[in-house]
Every structure is written in C-alpha cells, then in structure tokens.
Scaffold this active site. Sequence first.
Site, PDB file in Angstrom:
ATOM      1  N   GLU A 177       0.814  -1.226   0.000  1.00 36.38           N
ATOM      2  CA  GLU A 177       0.000   0.000   0.000  1.00 36.38           C
ATOM      3  C   GLU A 177       0.848   1.277   0.000  1.00 36.38           C
ATOM      4  O   GLU A 177       1.229   1.776   1.057  1.00 36.38           O
ATOM      5  CB  GLU A 177      -0.938   0.011   1.220  1.00 36.38           C
ATOM      6  CG  GLU A 177      -1.793   1.270   1.278  1.00 36.38           C
ATOM      7  CD  GLU A 177      -2.762   1.326   2.463  1.00 36.38           C
ATOM      8  OE1 GLU A 177      -2.763   0.392   3.279  1.00 36.38           O
ATOM      9  OE2 GLU A 177      -3.502   2.304   2.558  1.00 36.38           O
ATOM     10  N   LYS A 219      -2.447  -2.033  -3.195  1.00 36.39           N
ATOM     11  CA  LYS A 219      -3.487  -1.161  -2.648  1.00 36.39           C
ATOM     12  C   LYS A 219      -3.057   0.290  -2.864  1.00 36.39           C
ATOM     13  O   LYS A 219      -2.406   0.893  -2.003  1.00 36.39           O
ATOM     14  CB  LYS A 219      -3.684  -1.463  -1.154  1.00 36.39           C
ATOM     15  CG  LYS A 219      -4.651  -0.519  -0.447  1.00 36.39           C
ATOM     16  CD  LYS A 219      -5.087  -1.096   0.889  1.00 36.39           C
ATOM     17  CE  LYS A 219      -5.906  -0.101   1.684  1.00 36.39           C
ATOM     18  NZ  LYS A 219      -6.605  -0.708   2.813  1.00 36.39           N
TER      19      LYS A 219
HETATM   20  P1  13P Z   1      -9.218   4.317   3.952  1.00 38.86           P
HETATM   21  O1  13P Z   1     -10.036   3.621   2.915  1.00 38.86           O
HETATM   22  O2  13P Z   1     -10.018   4.973   5.041  1.00 38.86           O
HETATM   23  O3  13P Z   1      -8.175   5.231   3.348  1.00 38.86           O
HETATM   24  O4  13P Z   1      -8.431   3.205   4.748  1.00 38.86           O
HETATM   25  C1  13P Z   1      -7.837   2.182   4.048  1.00 38.86           C
HETATM   26  C2  13P Z   1      -6.612   1.763   4.762  1.00 38.86           C
HETATM   27  O5  13P Z   1      -6.489   0.621   5.120  1.00 38.86           O
HETATM   28  C3  13P Z   1      -5.561   2.761   4.989  1.00 38.86           C
HETATM   29  O6  13P Z   1      -4.361   2.129   5.314  1.00 38.86           O
END
Ligand code: 13P
Length: 339
Positions: A177, A219
């Site tokens: 991510e 992600k």
């Molecule tokens: P959000 O969709 O609120 O951005 O959170 C996703 C997430 O896991 C952030 O690390």
Amino acid sequence: MASNDLNAIAKAMVTPGRGILAADESTGTIGRRFDSINVENVEENRRAYRDMLFTSKGIGDWCSGVILYDETLRQKSADGTSFVDLLNKNGVLPGIKVDAGTKALPFCPNELVTEGLDGLQKRCAEYAKLGAKFAKWRAVIDIGADIPSTTCIAANAHALARYAAICQEAGIVPIVEPEVLMDGDHTIERCEQVTEWTLNAVFEALYMNRVSLEGSVLKPSMVISGKKCPQQASVQEVAERTVRTLKRTVPAAVAGIAFLSGGQADEVATAHLDAMNKLGNNPWPLSYSYGRALQQPSLKAWRGQSANVAAAQAALAHRGRMNSLASLGKYSAALEAQK
Ligand code: 13P
C-alpha cells in the site's frame, strides 16, 4: 507454503464482486473515529464495534477479507467465537496490519517513512499461526511545494518490498500500500506524476527483493485532485487517469488491485471504482480495500449503543453491496438510492 497457495489467496482477495474491509485502525486511530461519535476508546468498545461489523448479515457476499489490528486478531465475538473463526465461517479471509506506523524521515522535512521491519519475520510467523492469510503495510507519500523527495520515495519503496518478501516467506500474502495523500491543493496532473513515480519505484523494489507479483495485491490511492485544489476533476477523469497510470506502472502479473479510499466521501469512492470498471479491458481485477468509505455510515449509526447494531449493520451491508457492484462496473445512482 507453496507459491500456488499464495497465488490462490491473492486471487480470492480480489474475486470480482468482492473486496476487502479495512478494519485495522490502530488504537489511536479508532480513538479518533470514536471521538466523532462520543464513544470511549476502551478495549470492550473496540471489540463491540468490530463485532458489530463482522457479524453483519451476508458479509461474505461482498467482503473477501478483513484487515485486522493486532488486538482484534486476538479478540472474540460476544458468543465466544474468535473473530478469526467467525470470519472464516463466513468465507471471509482474516488479514493483519503489520506496519508500526510512520516516523519523520531524517533530513526530509515534512516527510514520513513507515517502520516495522525489525522483528517482522517472527511476528509474521505468529500471525500465520493465529490464522492471518494476508497482511498490510501502508507507506505515505505527501505532495507539497518541494515534496515528495527521491529519498522519501526510495525509502518507502524499499521498506514495502522488504515487508512483502518477509510476508511471502511466512506464507502470508502482502497487500502493498503506497498511499499518495489527497491532502493539499495540488492538481490531478501533479497527483498523476507523483503516483507514476511512486509505483515505478515500488515495483522496481519488489523485483529487487524477489517478491512474487502473482502472490501479492496492490493497494494504491486513486489519481485525484488534492482536497483543497480549486479545480476538482470529474469522476470520469479520475477513472481514466488512474487506470492509465496503473497500466503504465503495474505489471499484469499482480493478482489484483484493491484501492484505499483515503478520505473520499463514501459514494464518491464507489463512483470512482465503478467508472474504472466501466472502462473495461483492465489487466487486473480492480476492487476495494476501503476503511472509512465502507465504515463511516455504519459508525455513525452505531454510536456505541447495542440498540443501534441492526441499523449500523444495514448501513455497512448497503455500502458493501454498492462497492461490490462497483467492482463489476454495475453501480448506479438509482441503485445507491435503494436503501
Ligand atoms: P481508507 O479507505 O479509510 O483510506 O483506509 C484504508 C486503509 O487501510 C488505509 O491504510
């Protein structure tokens, strides 16, 4: 674990029509969410809130996996069933946040690097035993006058890749991510540039660290105008620029892409995902791994009261259904209105 097991888990996480519920808020972050509804941030309230989410009827219809926080992975539902068993029973894969949060990056003012590599091998071995099938590590890239720096992008890409390799060695699928923040007044063009740069660096680092792309899920944030930018791009423009940037940087071998919502309003996050899937011809499934955009209406309905559980679960199920449709490119304003 054989690599085909990792690949099967990664594929299951992004099955069309299903996506991931990010419920891995750290104790501090869930405290900020609870402040907004005047609920005290104590372990029993955190447990009760997650219990409400995970016992929502039909969760397995739209949810392939839930990202848990360390504390939550060890907690139980009101009837004594562990959350891990409860999720498994509903065909939902349990996952775990393994990063230790962000710290200031030396010599790089206003920039952050995500920590948590020390001892990660040992922690992953324990998480695998506790039933975690996948993990998450979030890197943060901020856009500003003189940032991001090459140092910040390289440091975060390296950490993400080291994390991903450690997970795969432990038989856990890594969610990679790299979040380009939407705070600030930057244009969508600038977001596209920074996202392309970040993703190129991340995939180079994954390659250098011998990470199997088939056994991982990306992600990313969407390519979007900064929150304070006076010129806000349309849903269609966000969809086209996001998919274009991903096609330029993300190998087709990656099992799938599950977006974060990053502070977008719930319905906007759904509309963006739907528009991307309506473009068609994408080399990977495009799905969701939303935290706030899935939970917000449910959190507001719940307010810490057991009498509100049914309404809160209905609110979650509605957002789940809408995002499920969006992951298939079948969402519409008319369906949104059918609550
Ligand atoms: P959000 O969709 O609120 O951005 O959170 C996703 C997430 O896991 C952030 O690390």
